[in-house]
Write a protein that holds these residues in place. Sequence first.
Motif, PDB file in Angstrom:
ATOM      1  N   PHE A   1       0.041  -7.859   4.589  1.00  0.00           N
ATOM      2  CA  PHE A   1       0.301  -6.425   4.732  1.00  0.00           C
ATOM      3  C   PHE A   1      -0.805  -5.849   5.609  1.00  0.00           C
ATOM      4  O   PHE A   1      -1.958  -5.724   5.176  1.00  0.00           O
ATOM      5  CB  PHE A   1       0.314  -5.745   3.362  1.00  0.00           C
ATOM      6  CG  PHE A   1       1.256  -4.587   3.261  1.00  0.00           C
ATOM      7  CD1 PHE A   1       2.436  -4.693   2.544  1.00  0.00           C
ATOM      8  CD2 PHE A   1       0.963  -3.384   3.890  1.00  0.00           C
ATOM      9  CE1 PHE A   1       3.308  -3.619   2.450  1.00  0.00           C
ATOM     10  CE2 PHE A   1       1.833  -2.319   3.804  1.00  0.00           C
ATOM     11  CZ  PHE A   1       3.011  -2.427   3.084  1.00  0.00           C
ATOM     12  N   ASN A   2      -0.475  -5.515   6.842  1.00  0.00           N
ATOM     13  CA  ASN A   2      -1.452  -5.047   7.815  1.00  0.00           C
ATOM     14  C   ASN A   2      -1.210  -3.567   8.086  1.00  0.00           C
ATOM     15  O   ASN A   2      -0.161  -3.191   8.598  1.00  0.00           O
ATOM     16  CB  ASN A   2      -1.320  -5.863   9.111  1.00  0.00           C
ATOM     17  CG  ASN A   2      -2.320  -5.431  10.160  1.00  0.00           C
ATOM     18  OD1 ASN A   2      -3.264  -4.699   9.869  1.00  0.00           O
ATOM     19  ND2 ASN A   2      -2.099  -5.861  11.392  1.00  0.00           N
ATOM     20  N   ILE A   3      -2.188  -2.708   7.752  1.00  0.00           N
ATOM     21  CA  ILE A   3      -2.004  -1.261   7.805  1.00  0.00           C
ATOM     22  C   ILE A   3      -3.043  -0.613   8.716  1.00  0.00           C
ATOM     23  O   ILE A   3      -4.180  -0.361   8.297  1.00  0.00           O
ATOM     24  CB  ILE A   3      -2.089  -0.639   6.405  1.00  0.00           C
ATOM     25  CG1 ILE A   3      -1.088  -1.321   5.477  1.00  0.00           C
ATOM     26  CG2 ILE A   3      -1.827   0.852   6.463  1.00  0.00           C
ATOM     27  CD1 ILE A   3      -1.332  -1.045   4.036  1.00  0.00           C
ATOM     28  N   PRO A   4      -2.697  -0.346   9.968  1.00  0.00           N
ATOM     29  CA  PRO A   4      -3.619   0.372  10.852  1.00  0.00           C
ATOM     30  C   PRO A   4      -3.784   1.831  10.396  1.00  0.00           C
ATOM     31  O   PRO A   4      -2.838   2.447   9.913  1.00  0.00           O
ATOM     32  CB  PRO A   4      -2.920   0.314  12.215  1.00  0.00           C
ATOM     33  CG  PRO A   4      -1.897  -0.774  12.102  1.00  0.00           C
ATOM     34  CD  PRO A   4      -1.481  -0.765  10.672  1.00  0.00           C
ATOM     35  N   GLY A   5      -4.981   2.349  10.542  1.00  0.00           N
ATOM     36  CA  GLY A   5      -5.229   3.750  10.214  1.00  0.00           C
ATOM     37  C   GLY A   5      -5.090   4.059   8.737  1.00  0.00           C
ATOM     38  O   GLY A   5      -4.636   5.142   8.368  1.00  0.00           O
ATOM     39  N   LEU A   6      -5.504   3.132   7.890  1.00  0.00           N
ATOM     40  CA  LEU A   6      -5.395   3.328   6.446  1.00  0.00           C
ATOM     41  C   LEU A   6      -6.239   4.516   5.987  1.00  0.00           C
ATOM     42  O   LEU A   6      -7.402   4.673   6.362  1.00  0.00           O
ATOM     43  CB  LEU A   6      -5.865   2.069   5.712  1.00  0.00           C
ATOM     44  CG  LEU A   6      -5.945   2.168   4.181  1.00  0.00           C
ATOM     45  CD1 LEU A   6      -4.558   2.317   3.582  1.00  0.00           C
ATOM     46  CD2 LEU A   6      -6.659   0.952   3.611  1.00  0.00           C
ATOM     47  N   ARG A   7      -5.630   5.361   5.145  1.00  0.00           N
ATOM     48  CA  ARG A   7      -6.351   6.508   4.567  1.00  0.00           C
ATOM     49  C   ARG A   7      -5.990   6.613   3.097  1.00  0.00           C
ATOM     50  O   ARG A   7      -4.808   6.584   2.745  1.00  0.00           O
ATOM     51  CB  ARG A   7      -5.988   7.797   5.297  1.00  0.00           C
ATOM     52  CG  ARG A   7      -6.742   9.018   4.768  1.00  0.00           C
ATOM     53  CD  ARG A   7      -6.369  10.273   5.519  1.00  0.00           C
ATOM     54  NE  ARG A   7      -7.069  11.444   5.011  1.00  0.00           N
ATOM     55  CZ  ARG A   7      -6.876  12.676   5.437  1.00  0.00           C
ATOM     56  NH1 ARG A   7      -5.987  12.901   6.392  1.00  0.00           N
ATOM     57  NH2 ARG A   7      -7.558  13.680   4.921  1.00  0.00           N
ATOM     58  N   VAL A   8      -7.011   6.725   2.238  1.00  0.00           N
ATOM     59  CA  VAL A   8      -6.819   6.858   0.795  1.00  0.00           C
ATOM     60  C   VAL A   8      -7.455   8.163   0.341  1.00  0.00           C
ATOM     61  O   VAL A   8      -8.606   8.441   0.669  1.00  0.00           O
ATOM     62  CB  VAL A   8      -7.455   5.678   0.033  1.00  0.00           C
ATOM     63  CG1 VAL A   8      -7.213   5.820  -1.461  1.00  0.00           C
ATOM     64  CG2 VAL A   8      -6.911   4.344   0.533  1.00  0.00           C
TER      65      VAL A   8
END
Length: 207
Positions: free
Chosen positions: A190-197
């Motif tokens: 699972f590759n998530i560019p621009g991850l924000r939490v």
Amino acid sequence: MSHRAGKTRWRRFAAVLVAGVAACTALGIAMGQGVLAASFLISGKKFQVTADTLTSRGLSIYGMVDVTRQGERVPVTVTGSRHTTISALCQSVLVEIPVLGEQTLKITGGREQPVEASNLFLDTTFQSAGQADFRGLNQGIAQGEITKGPINPGDRNSRFFDPDGFGQQATSVTLTDVRVTAVALSAGTFNIPGLRVQIEHGRHECF
């Protein structure tokens, strides 16, 4: 008694948060290389997922029953995909925190570059899309005969998997304005560019 319950809730919240921060897990589930079996016991907590566009190559859809630690059975529709690309991903889950009250844990990504996943399985209780464009679609195929998309090994070996049950498969599908309510997600990668939490007080779900 209340003090002990508070500690338990905080620990559960911390576990959710730590899982969400990990870049490779963005949806709160530990992912490894290869398929993670769906035979794990679910929490039973529902979460929301939305996407502007979702494209799947190698699609499978079949019925299953997930089980909580308390033994509750939750009927779900499993959507499997050999390769998935997602634009503008949003995932949210509501968490009750002692003293602070209800909080929303929200995870977003894939706005500049699409999210990519392999061997993705989403156990859902609700799905909708503004538009669905299928290629090579088969409806009514026996679940045990699905070949175009993957069947999670943990599901195939489950007593709840019916090889003669109603299944669907497709060579590919593109969905727009996707809305999903799910109880579990697993993936090989699972590759998530621009991850924000982020955590917000109150209800700020994806839809």
